[in-house]
Design a protein around this motif. Structure first.
Motif, short mmCIF file in Angstrom:
data_model
loop_
_atom_site.label_atom_id
_atom_site.label_comp_id
_atom_site.label_asym_id
_atom_site.label_seq_id
_atom_site.Cartn_x
_atom_site.Cartn_y
_atom_site.Cartn_z
N ALA A 1 0.87 -1.17 0.00
CA ALA A 1 0.00 0.00 0.00
C ALA A 1 0.90 1.22 0.00
N GLY A 2 1.11 1.77 -1.18
CA GLY A 2 2.05 2.89 -1.29
C GLY A 2 3.45 2.42 -0.92
N ASP A 3 4.08 3.10 0.04
CA ASP A 3 5.43 2.70 0.46
C ASP A 3 5.42 1.76 1.66
N VAL A 4 4.24 1.26 2.02
CA VAL A 4 4.11 0.30 3.12
C VAL A 4 4.01 -1.11 2.55
N TRP B 1 7.41 -3.16 6.51
CA TRP B 1 8.43 -2.15 6.20
C TRP B 1 7.74 -0.90 5.65
N ARG B 2 8.42 0.24 5.81
CA ARG B 2 8.00 1.46 5.13
C ARG B 2 9.24 2.12 4.56
N ASN B 3 9.20 2.39 3.27
CA ASN B 3 10.36 2.93 2.56
C ASN B 3 11.61 2.08 2.80
N THR C 1 5.31 6.59 11.14
CA THR C 1 5.96 7.88 10.85
C THR C 1 7.27 8.05 11.63
N GLU C 2 7.72 6.95 12.24
CA GLU C 2 8.94 7.01 13.06
C GLU C 2 10.14 7.50 12.26
N PHE C 3 10.22 7.12 10.97
CA PHE C 3 11.36 7.50 10.14
C PHE C 3 11.02 8.66 9.20
N GLY C 4 9.95 9.39 9.51
CA GLY C 4 9.54 10.50 8.67
C GLY C 4 8.46 10.07 7.68
N GLY C 5 8.00 11.01 6.89
CA GLY C 5 6.95 10.70 5.91
C GLY C 5 5.57 11.04 6.43
N GLU C 6 4.65 11.23 5.50
CA GLU C 6 3.28 11.58 5.83
C GLU C 6 2.55 10.39 6.46
N ASP C 7 1.65 10.68 7.37
CA ASP C 7 0.83 9.63 7.98
C ASP C 7 -0.01 8.96 6.88
#
Length: 227
Positions: free
Chosen positions: A134-137, A147-149, A207-213
């Protein structure tokens, strides 16, 4: 997602109203007033999901549902009834229903449940080791990792289960009741804001490593993960 839906409901006024409401979400709706007409419709049209009233003339909803499953018709079914006791809900689910709603039905919640059911059915037909994106998730249910990004998300067990449900239904609202059923196996609304509390915790992790919610709040309904 536009769906081909079959509504099996003997109350013509209610069926017509529900059909109009679901059509506003872009769905194509066929209405059958009893089990015989439902079987005829199923014999000529492929449906993505069925909304089935429990109390019907000639053949009640439970009998019709059991007959469908006995004939290996696996179309997702939401049973709709005025009976809201746990015993009736269990009977419906044991007869082969995928979900259960009590009249009067909020059309937005019914649409969300339909979308989730169809997406979930598609997921079960995929390989177990496939990941959800889902997007970067990215979520891997088999590896119990997310993972995210490209960065690993440090999630507790319940946080991971909430994220998995949101990812499976990315782009589709999940109501609080749906999350309670799928994550905690609750068929009632607890006194505490359990879902909201876990969504807040999950937002912090995401959002721990940045990025929009990436979690959107759908006011009055629930939550949705951006596609």
């Amino acid at each position: 997602m536009s769906l081909q839906l079959l509504i099996v409901e003997d109350d013509e006024e209610l069926a017509a109203q529900l059909g109009e409401q679901l059509a506003r979400f872009g769905h194509r709706v066929t209405i059958a007033g009893d089990g015989r007409r439902a079987n005829q419709a199923l014999g000529s049209t492929h449906f993505d999901a069925i909304i089935l009233d429990r109390i019907l003339p000639m053949m009640d909803g439970l009998s019709l549902l059991k007959d469908l499953r006995d004939h290996h018709i696996l179309t997702p079914v939401i049973m709709m009834t005025a009976l809201g006791q746990s015993r009736q809900k269990i009977e419906g689910l044991e007869s082969g229903a995928d979900d259960y709603v009590v009249k009067p039905v909020d059309p937005a919640e019914l649409n969300a449940r339909l979308q989730a059911l169809v997406r979930a059915r598609g997921w079960t037909e995929q390989r177990e080791d496939e990941t959800l994106r889902a997007g970067d998730v990215v979520v891997s249910p088999a590896r119990h990792s997310a993972w995210r990004n490209g960065k690993t998300l440090r999630l507790q067990k319940t946080e991971f289960k909430v994220l998995t449900e949101l990812a499976r239904n990315a782009g589709t609202p999940m109501t609080r009741a749906m999350l309670l059923e799928r994550v905690w196996n609750y068929d009632f609304e607890p006194a505490t804001n359990l879902v909201d509390a876990y969504i807040r915790r999950l937002r912090i992790r995401l959002t721990e490593f940045g990025g929009e919610d990436p979690i959107i709040t759908i006011r009055g309904l629930g939550y949705m993960l951006r596609e």
